[in-house]
Design an enzyme around this catalytic site. Structure first.
Site, PDB file in Angstrom:
ATOM      1  N   CYS A   1       0.711  -1.146  -0.073  1.00  0.00           N
ATOM      2  CA  CYS A   1       0.029  -0.003   0.192  1.00  0.00           C
ATOM      3  C   CYS A   1       1.041   1.216  -0.059  1.00  0.00           C
ATOM      4  CB  CYS A   1      -0.933   0.182   1.407  1.00  0.00           C
ATOM      5  SG  CYS A   1      -1.770  -1.502   1.638  1.00  0.00           S
TER       6      CYS A   1
ATOM      7  N   ARG B   1       1.164   1.629  -5.745  1.00  0.00           N
ATOM      8  CA  ARG B   1       1.352   0.825  -5.008  1.00  0.00           C
ATOM      9  C   ARG B   1       0.033  -0.025  -4.511  1.00  0.00           C
ATOM     10  NH1 ARG B   1       6.052   1.733  -2.475  1.00  0.00           N
ATOM     11  NH2 ARG B   1       5.462   0.544  -0.776  1.00  0.00           N
TER      12      ARG B   1
ATOM     13  N   TRP C   1      -3.715  -1.652  -1.256  1.00  0.00           N
ATOM     14  CA  TRP C   1      -3.862  -3.000  -2.291  1.00  0.00           C
ATOM     15  C   TRP C   1      -4.225  -4.108  -1.227  1.00  0.00           C
ATOM     16  CZ3 TRP C   1      -1.212  -7.867  -2.609  1.00  0.00           C
ATOM     17  CH2 TRP C   1      -1.440  -8.463  -3.896  1.00  0.00           C
TER      18      TRP C   1
ATOM     19  N   ASN D   1       1.237   0.005   5.903  1.00  0.00           N
ATOM     20  CA  ASN D   1       1.681  -0.802   4.780  1.00  0.00           C
ATOM     21  C   ASN D   1       2.524  -1.806   5.137  1.00  0.00           C
ATOM     22  OD1 ASN D   1       2.667  -1.451   2.191  1.00  0.00           O
ATOM     23  ND2 ASN D   1       4.360  -0.156   2.242  1.00  0.00           N
ATOM     24  N   GLY D   2       2.028  -3.097   4.832  1.00  0.00           N
ATOM     25  CA  GLY D   2       2.721  -4.375   5.171  1.00  0.00           C
ATOM     26  C   GLY D   2       1.750  -5.376   5.751  1.00  0.00           C
TER      27      GLY D   2
ATOM     28  N   GLU E   1       8.449 -11.575 -21.938  1.00  0.00           N
ATOM     29  CA  GLU E   1       8.250 -10.257 -21.457  1.00  0.00           C
ATOM     30  C   GLU E   1       6.978  -9.628 -22.337  1.00  0.00           C
ATOM     31  OE1 GLU E   1       8.663  -8.643 -19.090  1.00  0.00           O
ATOM     32  OE2 GLU E   1       8.247  -6.469 -19.510  1.00  0.00           O
TER      33      GLU E   1
ATOM     34  N   LYS F   1       3.613  -8.316 -20.711  1.00  0.00           N
ATOM     35  CA  LYS F   1       3.218  -6.949 -20.496  1.00  0.00           C
ATOM     36  C   LYS F   1       1.743  -7.019 -21.286  1.00  0.00           C
ATOM     37  CE  LYS F   1       5.268  -5.220 -19.305  1.00  0.00           C
ATOM     38  NZ  LYS F   1       6.226  -5.137 -18.291  1.00  0.00           N
TER      39      LYS F   1
ATOM     40  N   GLU G   1      -0.999  -8.531 -18.592  1.00  0.00           N
ATOM     41  CA  GLU G   1      -1.281  -7.674 -17.446  1.00  0.00           C
ATOM     42  C   GLU G   1      -2.035  -6.461 -17.548  1.00  0.00           C
ATOM     43  OE1 GLU G   1       2.350  -6.230 -15.051  1.00  0.00           O
ATOM     44  OE2 GLU G   1       3.484  -5.972 -17.072  1.00  0.00           O
TER      45      GLU G   1
ATOM     46  N   HIS H   1       5.158 -29.716 -28.603  1.00  0.00           N
ATOM     47  CA  HIS H   1       5.131 -30.752 -27.485  1.00  0.00           C
ATOM     48  C   HIS H   1       3.673 -30.573 -26.896  1.00  0.00           C
ATOM     49  CE1 HIS H   1       8.914 -32.097 -28.814  1.00  0.00           C
ATOM     50  NE2 HIS H   1       9.359 -30.873 -28.644  1.00  0.00           N
TER      51      HIS H   1
ATOM     52  N   LYS I   1       2.247  -2.165  -8.184  1.00  0.00           N
ATOM     53  CA  LYS I   1       3.901  -2.084  -8.780  1.00  0.00           C
ATOM     54  C   LYS I   1       4.834  -2.653  -7.751  1.00  0.00           C
ATOM     55  CE  LYS I   1       6.715   0.853 -11.428  1.00  0.00           C
ATOM     56  NZ  LYS I   1       6.740  -0.235 -12.699  1.00  0.00           N
TER      57      LYS I   1
END
Ligand code: G6P
Length: 608
Positions: A2, A27, A75, A99-100, A480, A484, A487, A503, A603
């Site tokens: 957060c 965040r 978040w 935050n945590g 990548e 990208k 997301e 396969h 992020k």
């Protein structure tokens, strides 16, 4: 994960807090809230939703008017996004933002419930407010914080208001970031510098469990025993502009455009007399000669940068490289020791798994190197050696410029290592370094052709599934490109080593399924072309990213994006990835998604 902010000064506190939260929205953005002293009474406004919902609520209910307060953007980890789970949390005497993650919150909740506390939210954070209240006596906030942190397990950055002290903001941290901004007659706390950069560039970094007290006279710091500590004041190198959109519709497209410049700057920062030189970071040729193995630990996009590096280091320096997802590495009892180099790659320098992987490697005697974009971050500070990537603040959730500067630095390490181990000559070292420097031009060329990427995006906008394939460096890029795209567009996408698709996964290829093929590596081009033909034969819509002049047999390719560059094959990922970023960006915009704030993501991931 957060964002927290806090302010005391002469300005309108609500405005400063909302402004800061806007810079921290990367965040987390599922809810937001602020608590401000208004005429000595704490007024709290909080709501589920992004900051614009919060702004609307402030307009409707009236903004608290005052000069001292705290704020939060969330978040969700414990408890769904909802008004009641939003921060700040309060029990009357103490109001906090957190935050945590408090890992022992269940035990603490039981203890506090027995003591008569009643909980209204499902969050772990609310226990902190109650525990602070429990230990608060004789009007002594410092003691309450000191006693509380002794009981907390997990990670936290806390902004705290005590009802009895309408002119103070307290804060403390462990494991989660907390930066203190020191302005003229005003002070700030924030999870990241851009939150207060507009007001001051002077910042202080509290250590774990140090306590911060901000009042109208300035900021004081105390250690775990409550004794005052002197702290060094640093000056931020980032300027305000770099943390703003500057006329671009989104941070992501702005950050894509910044790549030629930040790649150049990053290279310049570690190149001396035309060759990479890492002696300032403590990484000498002698060390580079001695390592038996290299491990690259990282998450997400940073891990994909590590995969590009693996191909480059193994090819040039002939040293075995293992790239491991940090969340796996930390729990796999890794065989790593004193003759190994562990490189932790991270934009934020905060990612919990990457940090833990680094700590474990250190414990086991390996040398550790951080390649990190945020200088004051935990990972940068904890590693034995640190190389600073100079992407500047990256705000969009989808990482772009941080990735290109990471691979630029990792290439330079590969070059220097190859030279130190006698695999390439001094002349070749110079040639490769000069080429890498020139990559900025090729990156710019791709960005100038964004309209072509937009056109490709227009063909992807309504698809449900899509695939990326490539071999060696092209495979690294496919991973990548696929990340990208998924997301920020929510289109299901998978990346495969081109030779592996047959396969099993080729069963998913049917009429018109797009297969984006990255085919830039000449040594294995013929093989990649065969794989393109295999998918084409099953009806795929093949989109090729290839060097200009690459020939395909008739009808193999539906669309192509030519990379026209003098770069060696090994360095071609730098411009090529920009095309993949642009394709993802425009597909996201065409689908009506905000590419800067895709759903469910944040992020900086400070949780496991
Ligand atoms: C999050 C972000 C990704 C990023 C990853 C690693 O998942 O959404 O974009 O690549 O974390 O972050 P780091 O800061 O360690 O590079």
């Amino acid at each position: 994960m957060c964002g927290i902010v806090g302010y005391i000064g002469r300005r309108d506190c609500t405005e400063v807090l909302m402004d800061g939260l806007e810079k921290l929205e990367y965040r987390g953005y599922d809810s937001a809230g602020i608590a401000v002293f208004e005429n000595d009474v704490i007024k709290t406004v909080k709501t589920q939703g992004k900051l614009d919902v919060m702004r609307k609520k402030l307009d409707e209910e009236g903004s608290p008017s005052g000069h001292c307060g705290i704020g939060h953007t969330r978040w969700a980890t414990h408890g769904e996004p909802s008004d009641v789970n939003s921060h700040p949390h309060s029990n009357g005497r103490v109001t906090i933002v957190h935050n945590g993650i408090i890992e022992n919150y269940i035990q603490l909740k039981e203890f506090l419930t027995e003591k008569g506390y009643v909980f209204v939210s499902q969050t772990d954070s609310e226990v902190v407010a109650c525990l602070l209240d429990y230990y608060y006596s004789e009007r002594n906030p410092l003691r309450a914080i000191m006693e509380t942190v002794k009981e907390l397990e997990g990670s936290y950055a806390l902004g705290i208001l005590f009802k009895d002290f309408p002119d103070r903001v307290y804060a403390t941290r462990k494991g989660s970031p907390l930066i203190v901004g020191k302005g003229e007659g005003e002070s700030f706390i924030a999870s990241d510098i851009p939150a207060f950069l507009k007001y001051t560039k002077n910042y202080v970094l509290p250590e774990d469990d140090e306590i911060v007290c901000m009042d109208e006279n300035g900021v004081e710091f105390f250690d775990v025993h409550g004794l005052p500590v002197e702290k060094e004041v640093n000056v931020a190198e980032w300027d305000v502009e770099r943390a703003q959109k500057c006329g671009y519709p989104h941070f992501m497209i702005k950050e894509i455009h910044e790549q030629p410049e930040v790649v150049r700057q990053t290279i310049e920062s570690v190149v001396k007399d035309g060759v990479p030189d890492f002696s300032e970071a403590g990484l000498t040729d002698e060390m580079l000669r001695g390592f038996e193995r290299i491990f690259i630990v990282a998450c997400g996009t940073a891990m994909h940068a590590g995969i590009v590096a693996r191909y480059a280091i193994e090819k040039l320096a002939r040293v075995p490289v293992t790239v491991e997802v940090a969340s796996e590495f930390r729990y796999m009892d890794p065989i790593v020791g004193k003759n190994d180099l562990v490189i932790a790659v991270s934009q934020s320098g905060e990612t919990a798994d990457t940090k833990a992987a680094l700590e474990l490697s250190k414990e086991r005697g390996a040398k550790t190197l951080a390649v990190v974009n945020v200088k004051y971050s935990a990972i940068a500070r904890e590693a034995d050696m640190f190389i600073h990537t100079l992407a500047g603040p990256e705000i969009a959730v989808a990482s772009t410029k941080a990735y290109t500067v990471q691979i630029a630095v990792l290439y330079l390490i590969a070059f220097r290592m190859a030279f130190a181990r006698g695999k390439i000559s001094g002349e070749e070292l110079k040639r490769l370094t000069a080429q890498l420097y020139d990559a900025s031009k090729s990156i710019q060329d791709i960005i100038d052709r964004k309209a072509e990427c937009q056109f490709i995006a227009s063909k992807l906008v309504n698809v449900e599934n899509l695939f990326f394939i490539g071999r060696s460096f092209d495979y690294a890029l496919s991973l990548e490109g696929s990340l990208k795209l998924k997301e920020i567009t929510y289109i299901h996408s998978e990346a495969y080593a081109a030779g592996e698709l047959k396969h099993g996964t080729i069963s998913l290829i049917e009429d018109k399924v797009p297969v984006i093929t990255v085919a830039t590596q000449s040594d294995i081009l013929a093989k990649t072309i065969s794989n393109m033909e295999e998918v084409k034969a099953r009806g795929a819509m093949v989109i090729a990213l290839c060097r200009k002049g690459t020939e395909f047999s008739a009808d193999t390719v539906d669309m192509r994006f030519d990379i026209d560059t003098p770069l060696d094959d090994m360095l071609i990922p730098l411009p090529t990835v920009c095309a993949l970023q642009l394709i993802a960006y425009y597909t996201s915009v065409l689908r009506g998604i905000d590419p800067d704030k895709p759903r469910n993501l944040a992020k900086a991931v400070t949780t496991e």
